[in-house]
Design a protein around this motif. Structure first.
Motif: not given
Length: 402
Positions: A38-53
């Motif tokens: 949640p703390e990091l989410r404060r700074y993200l407008t959106d987030y794409l989680q991928v299987p392996s970066i």
């Protein structure tokens, strides 16, 4: 300003760069394989989680689909394994920033040395190798002692010093998982970093840190308490040569906007020799160290450079800053810390961070993280006093595990 930032969750300092981007007004679209808290989410407008970066081709496809129909201004990465991916995404979307070819000059250690040498600068003799036979032939030409390390490595991982044919025979099995390696001349001398924040390839902030002992010894000897000590006075004659070398390296490799981390050597005869460079910030708390040196926030200033192309922090260097990494004796959980109370009684006014693992905490794997079992950060305007405090922390404080 809408920015795609790769891997905001890892390594841990990427959280601070994410914060910096948000604080200068950027909309941050993160892509990574971790789950933001949640703390990091404060700074993200959106987030794409991928299987392996680390799966570049898969991330390219997923990112393209995710960003379809959205306007994006920048694609950025500050973690070494992702800088080429960021450049490929910039090329795909037609965005400003360093090209794939320029970034590869910072990522591929052999190509890097060839380009730096072509500019007339002193680099270790080196050769790219892909097989055991090529490694033997390269070391025959280079001579002993020699260094063998991955072409695209970072942080001295899988890096070995070989002093004889028997040594090389012992080391080569450990390199079988490495696709390409560099066999190069071993340079004897003091090892320093040259760290910058750049705008159009020109440093707007510069810093130098000495490794005590050299990086390879830090990573090879468990009993060592590694020290990184930043230099307040950059006008010292034994420092200026390395800084001049660093500026020429930046031009030779075509640096753009962002942070760089270079390692260089000063030999006993005074010659300065290039080691390697990356177009990303140094790890192991080096950005924190620079912040403590000047009382500024380079996480935010990097973000400002990367978005609106301005640097607004003061560049005055106020302190020499030492980071001392500690490794416990024994295995298991930390059981005892000896000498810390006495150390703090003597130097506590100059200790700005204490992250030493406390009794009951499991030991970390010192081979996979320089942070080891915690560290102290000390600072003082006087070099001799800062060095005294750093060495006292290295020798007088002991952690034990059982």
């Amino acid at each position: 300003m809408r920015v795609v930032f790769l891997s905001p969750t890892y390594p841990p300092e990427m959280r601070q760069f994410t914060r910096g981007l948000a604080e200068v007004g950027a909309e941050v679209l993160g892509i990574g394989d971790g789950s933001p808290d949640p703390e990091l989410r404060r700074y993200l407008t959106d987030y794409l989680q991928v299987p392996s970066i680390m799966d570049e081709e898969d991330v390219l496809v997923r990112a393209h689909a995710w960003l379809r129909g959205r306007h994006v201004d920048r694609v950025l990465a500050n973690w070494e394994p992702l800088v080429v991916l960021a450049a490929r995404l910039r090329a795909r979307f037609g965005l400003p920033g360093m090209t794939v070819d320029a970034v590869r000059g910072f990522r591929d250690k052999q190509l890097m040395k060839e380009r730096v040498a072509a500019a007339g600068l002193r680099v270790p003799r080196a050769q790219r190798v892909r097989t055991v036979q090529e490694a033997w032939a390269a070391v025959e030409r280079t001579g002993y002692p020699a260094i063998i390390k991955p072409i695209s490595g970072a942080g001295s991982a899988d890096t070995y010093k070989v002093e004889s044919a028997k040594d090389l025979e012992r080391v080569l099995p450990y390199m079988r998982h490495v696709g390409e390696a560099s066999c190069e001349e071993f340079i004897e001398g003091d090892e320093y970093t040259y760290d910058t924040v750049c705008l159009d390839g020109e440093p707007v902030y510069e810093s130098v840190t000495q490794y005590l002992p050299n990086a390879l010894e830090m990573r090879s000897l468990e009993w060592v308490s590694p020290i990184m000590l930043s230099v307040r006075d950059l006008a010292q004659p034994h420092i200026t040569g390395g800084m001049g070398l660093g500026r020429q390296v930046l031009r030779a490799l075509g640096m753009g906007d962002g942070m760089t981390h270079m390692e260089w050597f000063r030999k006993p005869d005074g010659e300065v020799v290039f080691g390697e460079i990356a177009c990303r910030p140094g790890g192991a708390c080096i950005v924190d160290q620079m912040n403590y040196t000047s009382d500024i926030d380079l996480f935010r200033e990097w973000a400002r450079i990367s978005t609106v192309r301005r640097f607004e922090a003061p560049t005055e260097r106020k302190y020499n800053v030492g980071i001392i990494f500690k490794r416990a004796q024994g295995q298991g959980r930390i059981s005892t810390i000896v000498g810390l109370r006495e150390y703090l009684a003597r130097y506590g006014a100059h200790v700005v961070e204490d992250t030493l693992l406390r009794p009951g905490t499991p030991r970390r794997d010192w081979k996979t993280t320089l942070l080891s079992d915690g560290y102290l950060v000390v600072r003082h305007p006087d070099w001799d006093h800062a060095r005294e405090m750093a060495f006292a922390a290295a020798t007088d404080i002991q952690l034990y595990a059982s």
